[in-house]
Enzyme design. Structure first.
Site, PDB file in Angstrom:
ATOM      1  N   CYS A 238       2.648   9.184  -0.521  1.00  0.00           N
ATOM      2  CA  CYS A 238       1.805   8.119  -0.285  1.00  0.00           C
ATOM      3  C   CYS A 238       1.773   7.126  -1.566  1.00  0.00           C
ATOM      4  O   CYS A 238       1.694   7.946  -2.851  1.00  0.00           O
ATOM      5  CB  CYS A 238       0.470   8.489  -0.078  1.00  0.00           C
ATOM      6  SG  CYS A 238      -0.653   7.296   0.366  1.00  0.00           S
TER       7      CYS A 238
ATOM      8  N   HIS B 159       0.756   7.945   9.672  1.00  0.00           N
ATOM      9  CA  HIS B 159       0.241   7.826   8.338  1.00  0.00           C
ATOM     10  C   HIS B 159      -0.478   6.169   7.905  1.00  0.00           C
ATOM     11  O   HIS B 159      -1.760   6.227   7.167  1.00  0.00           O
ATOM     12  CB  HIS B 159       1.381   8.126   7.391  1.00  0.00           C
ATOM     13  CG  HIS B 159       1.080   7.928   5.683  1.00  0.00           C
ATOM     14  ND1 HIS B 159       1.293   9.197   5.009  1.00  0.00           N
ATOM     15  CD2 HIS B 159       0.719   6.959   5.113  1.00  0.00           C
ATOM     16  CE1 HIS B 159       0.665   8.635   3.890  1.00  0.00           C
ATOM     17  NE2 HIS B 159       0.719   7.609   3.823  1.00  0.00           N
ATOM     18  N   GLU B 160       0.027   5.271   8.244  1.00  0.00           N
ATOM     19  CA  GLU B 160      -0.642   4.032   7.914  1.00  0.00           C
ATOM     20  C   GLU B 160      -1.635   3.674   8.607  1.00  0.00           C
ATOM     21  O   GLU B 160      -2.572   2.976   8.214  1.00  0.00           O
ATOM     22  CB  GLU B 160       0.742   2.951   8.094  1.00  0.00           C
ATOM     23  CG  GLU B 160       1.869   2.892   7.107  1.00  0.00           C
ATOM     24  CD  GLU B 160       1.672   3.188   5.518  1.00  0.00           C
ATOM     25  OE1 GLU B 160       0.737   2.732   5.173  1.00  0.00           O
ATOM     26  OE2 GLU B 160       2.448   3.961   5.057  1.00  0.00           O
TER      27      GLU B 160
ATOM     28  N   HIS C  20      -4.725   5.054   7.267  1.00  0.00           N
ATOM     29  CA  HIS C  20      -5.205   4.244   6.172  1.00  0.00           C
ATOM     30  C   HIS C  20      -6.053   3.441   6.765  1.00  0.00           C
ATOM     31  O   HIS C  20      -7.143   3.246   6.157  1.00  0.00           O
ATOM     32  CB  HIS C  20      -4.005   3.669   5.447  1.00  0.00           C
ATOM     33  CG  HIS C  20      -3.397   4.400   4.302  1.00  0.00           C
ATOM     34  ND1 HIS C  20      -3.927   4.875   3.014  1.00  0.00           N
ATOM     35  CD2 HIS C  20      -1.895   4.799   4.056  1.00  0.00           C
ATOM     36  CE1 HIS C  20      -3.022   5.632   2.450  1.00  0.00           C
ATOM     37  NE2 HIS C  20      -1.864   5.423   3.069  1.00  0.00           N
TER      38      HIS C  20
END
EC number: 3.5.1.88
Length: 168
Positions: free
Chosen positions: A92, A134-135, A138
């Site tokens: 990341c 994953h994004e 965030h």
């Protein structure tokens, strides 16, 4: 276009839950352009607006080797299409220099708006599925280190804090 500052773990702003984009206008398109420039410069394959301290639900990614497949996801949502999990070694831009294995659903359906505000759907597998999850994490204030043991997460946090002190 501009290269934006990428927040690094354990910055508390990374824990902010992003707000939906109401209208895809020129300011959002400028943000998208700046995010691509920042991501390519880093270099990385994905970037969420939260990572550049803009708390809107915007993600950019490009999994190609030659920067030829830019993808924009505004207000992305995903659902798992399988119970089968894949393990990928994730890194990341907000946790620089650290890579750890994370289990995620191997196939997901994504709904989002594109750069022009048009809705689209996409079935993703493999690296694309991992990257969108994953994004999206965030955008929800979550980092890949949250999937690790407390021991590993604390070790990474201490090393990054030490690096921050040395740079200051």
């Amino acid at each position: 276009m501009a290269i934006l500052n990428i927040l690094e773990f354990p910055d508390p702003r990374l824990r902010t839950i992003a707000k939906p984009v109401d209208v895809v206008d020129d300011s959002i398109r400028q943000l998208v352009d700046d995010m691509f420039e920042t991501m390519y410069d880093a270099p990385g394959i994905g970037l969420a607006a939260t990572q550049v301290n803009v708390h809107k639900r915007v993600v950019v990614m490009d999994l190609s080797e030659d920067k030829s497949e830019p993808r924009v996801f505004i207000n992305p949502e995903f659902e798992s299409l399988t119970d089968e999990m894949d393990q990928y070694q994730e890194g990341c831009l907000s946790v620089p220099g650290f890579y750890e294995n994370v289990d995620r659903p191997q196939k997901v359906k994504i709904k989002a708006l594109d750069r022009d505000g048009q809705p689209f759907e996409l079935i993703a597998e493999g690296l694309l599925a991992v990257c969108i999850q994953h994004e999206c994490d965030h955008l929800n204030g979550k980092l890949f280190v949250d999937y690790l043991s407390n021991l590993k997460r604390d070790r990474i946090k201490k090393k990054l804090e030490k690096q921050h002190r040395q740079r200051a």
